[in-house]
Design an enzyme around this catalytic site. Sequence first.
Site, short mmCIF file in Angstrom:
data_model
loop_
_atom_site.label_atom_id
_atom_site.label_comp_id
_atom_site.label_asym_id
_atom_site.label_seq_id
_atom_site.Cartn_x
_atom_site.Cartn_y
_atom_site.Cartn_z
N HIS A 74 0.84 -1.20 0.00
CA HIS A 74 0.00 0.00 0.00
C HIS A 74 0.87 1.24 0.00
O HIS A 74 2.01 1.22 0.49
CB HIS A 74 -0.99 0.01 1.17
CG HIS A 74 -0.38 0.02 2.54
ND1 HIS A 74 0.09 1.16 3.14
CD2 HIS A 74 -0.17 -0.98 3.44
CE1 HIS A 74 0.54 0.88 4.35
NE2 HIS A 74 0.40 -0.42 4.56
N ASP A 76 -0.26 4.41 1.10
CA ASP A 76 -0.59 5.42 2.10
C ASP A 76 0.12 5.15 3.42
O ASP A 76 0.52 4.01 3.71
CB ASP A 76 -2.10 5.52 2.31
CG ASP A 76 -2.75 4.21 2.76
OD1 ASP A 76 -2.34 3.15 2.25
OD2 ASP A 76 -3.66 4.24 3.60
N ASP A 106 6.33 0.57 7.30
CA ASP A 106 4.92 0.32 6.96
C ASP A 106 4.45 1.27 5.88
O ASP A 106 3.84 2.28 6.17
CB ASP A 106 4.07 0.46 8.23
CG ASP A 106 2.63 0.06 8.03
OD1 ASP A 106 2.33 -0.59 7.02
OD2 ASP A 106 1.80 0.41 8.88
N GLU A 138 -5.21 1.83 2.67
CA GLU A 138 -5.05 0.65 3.52
C GLU A 138 -5.13 1.03 4.99
O GLU A 138 -5.72 0.30 5.79
CB GLU A 138 -3.70 -0.03 3.23
CG GLU A 138 -3.55 -1.41 3.88
CD GLU A 138 -3.03 -1.38 5.32
OE1 GLU A 138 -3.12 -2.41 6.00
OE2 GLU A 138 -2.55 -0.30 5.76
N GLU A 139 -4.55 2.18 5.32
CA GLU A 139 -4.47 2.57 6.73
C GLU A 139 -5.81 3.01 7.31
O GLU A 139 -5.91 3.24 8.51
CB GLU A 139 -3.43 3.69 6.90
CG GLU A 139 -1.99 3.28 6.58
CD GLU A 139 -1.40 2.31 7.59
OE1 GLU A 139 -2.14 1.89 8.50
OE2 GLU A 139 -0.22 1.97 7.46
N GLU A 166 3.53 -6.59 4.30
CA GLU A 166 3.51 -5.91 5.60
C GLU A 166 4.70 -6.39 6.45
O GLU A 166 5.19 -7.51 6.28
CB GLU A 166 2.21 -6.21 6.33
CG GLU A 166 0.98 -5.60 5.70
CD GLU A 166 0.82 -4.11 5.99
OE1 GLU A 166 1.66 -3.54 6.72
OE2 GLU A 166 -0.14 -3.52 5.46
N HIS A 361 3.86 3.23 12.61
CA HIS A 361 2.96 4.28 13.12
C HIS A 361 3.57 5.09 14.25
O HIS A 361 2.92 6.00 14.76
CB HIS A 361 1.62 3.70 13.60
CG HIS A 361 0.85 2.96 12.55
ND1 HIS A 361 -0.45 2.52 12.75
CD2 HIS A 361 1.18 2.57 11.29
CE1 HIS A 361 -0.88 1.89 11.67
NE2 HIS A 361 0.10 1.90 10.77
#
Length: 388
Positions: A74, A76, A106, A138-139, A166, A361
Site C-alpha cells: 500500500h 498510504d 509500513d 489501507e491505513e 507488511e 505508526h
Amino acid sequence: MQNRLTPRAILDQLVKFPTVSRDTNLPLIDWVEAYLTEHGVESHRHVKADDPLKAGLFAHVGPEVEGGVVLSGHTDVVPTDGQPWSTDPFTVTETDGKLYGRGTTDMKGFDALAIWALVEAQHRGVKRPLQIALSYDEEIGCAGAPPLIDAMQGVVPRADTVIVGEPTMLKAVTGHKGSVTYDINVHGFEVHSSVLHTGVSAIMYGAKLIEWANQMNDESSAAAPSPIAAMFNPPYTNVHVGEIHGGTAHNITAKDCVLVMGIRVVPGETLDAWDSRLRAAVADVEAQMQAVRPETWIEIKPNSALPPFKTDDAGSAETLVRQLTGDNGTQYVSYGTEASHFQNAGYSVVVCGPGDIAVAHQPDEYITVAQFTEGQAFMERLLSQLSA
C-alpha cells in the site's frame, strides 16, 4: 542509458511523498508509473471511484500467462501530526544502522523492493510472471484493495500467488484477525435531569452497549479457544469502544450519543455472525428506549470491514515464501492486512515483508539496514525462482 535505481534510492523517492491517507497519493503514483515506463514496463492505474486524487497501480512483467506472483503493498501512511520526530519524517535519514522515515517499515520499504524486483525481472527476463499491486486507503480499513483487485481482472493475466509485504521481520504470516468498525448513534430524548425517568439519555442507554461489549469480552475470554484462535493474542474475538461523544449539559438528559465500536474477529468466526449479535443487542436497547419514548431510536452504520485471513493449508504462497526464507514457524497476528481481500478473491496468499510492526505508526519509525538488505536478498531469491 536507462537509470536502474537501487532499492535504497527508490525508498528515498517514495518516502519523499507525504501520502497520508487523508491526502492524495497521485505524485507517488505518477513517479512509479514514469519509472516503470522508463524501463519498458506497462502499468495500469486504478482511480478511486469517489476521489480522483487517489489511485492504485498494478503492472505485469514476464510471459503473458497466468500463474504468476503478485507483490502487494500500500502507498498510504499514517499521519505524523503531534508526534515528536527527531528527523524529517518525509526524508530517509540513516543513523546507527537504521533508516528513519514515515513508511520505511509500513510499508514503503517493501514497496521499494517490489518496484526494484519488477524492473529487475523486466531486464533479466523471467519464465514465470511477476506483478505488483500498489493500493491506497489501507491505513483506513484496507478499503482500496477490493476495487484494485477487481480492476486487475482481465487486464493482466491472473496470478495465483500473492505476497503481501507488511512488516513481519520476513517471517511467513498465514493468518490474522478480521475487523469491522461501526458508528452507533443513539438518539435520545432531552428532559431536565430531575425528571430523568421521563426522558431517554442517549449516553446512559449507549452505556448499555458498552456494557454489552464488556460482557462479550468476558464470555469470549472465559471460553476455551479453538485451535486457530489459540494462536492469537488475545485468543478470541474482542469488542472495543474507542470513542464516545454526546451530551449537552450535566443537568440535561443527552439527546445524542455516538459510539465508535470495533470488533476484531478470529478466523473461524465471521463478520456477519458478529454483526448479527451486535444488531440484536442494539435492538434490545432500542426497545428499552422506545418503551419510555417511542420517538427514540439507534442508528448503526458499518464502516470499514476486513474479513479474517485464514491459513491456506500449505498453499502456493506459503510454500514459496517458506522456500525463500527458510522459515517453517507458525505466525499469526492480530492486526489486519489486505491479505484477506486477496484470499477472498481466490488467490493463495501469505504476509511477509521486512521490518518490525512494533515501530510502525510510531514517531521515528525506521527499518534497519540489515532488514532492508535481507529484503533485497529475498527478492533476489524470488527472481531466481521465477527465472528457473
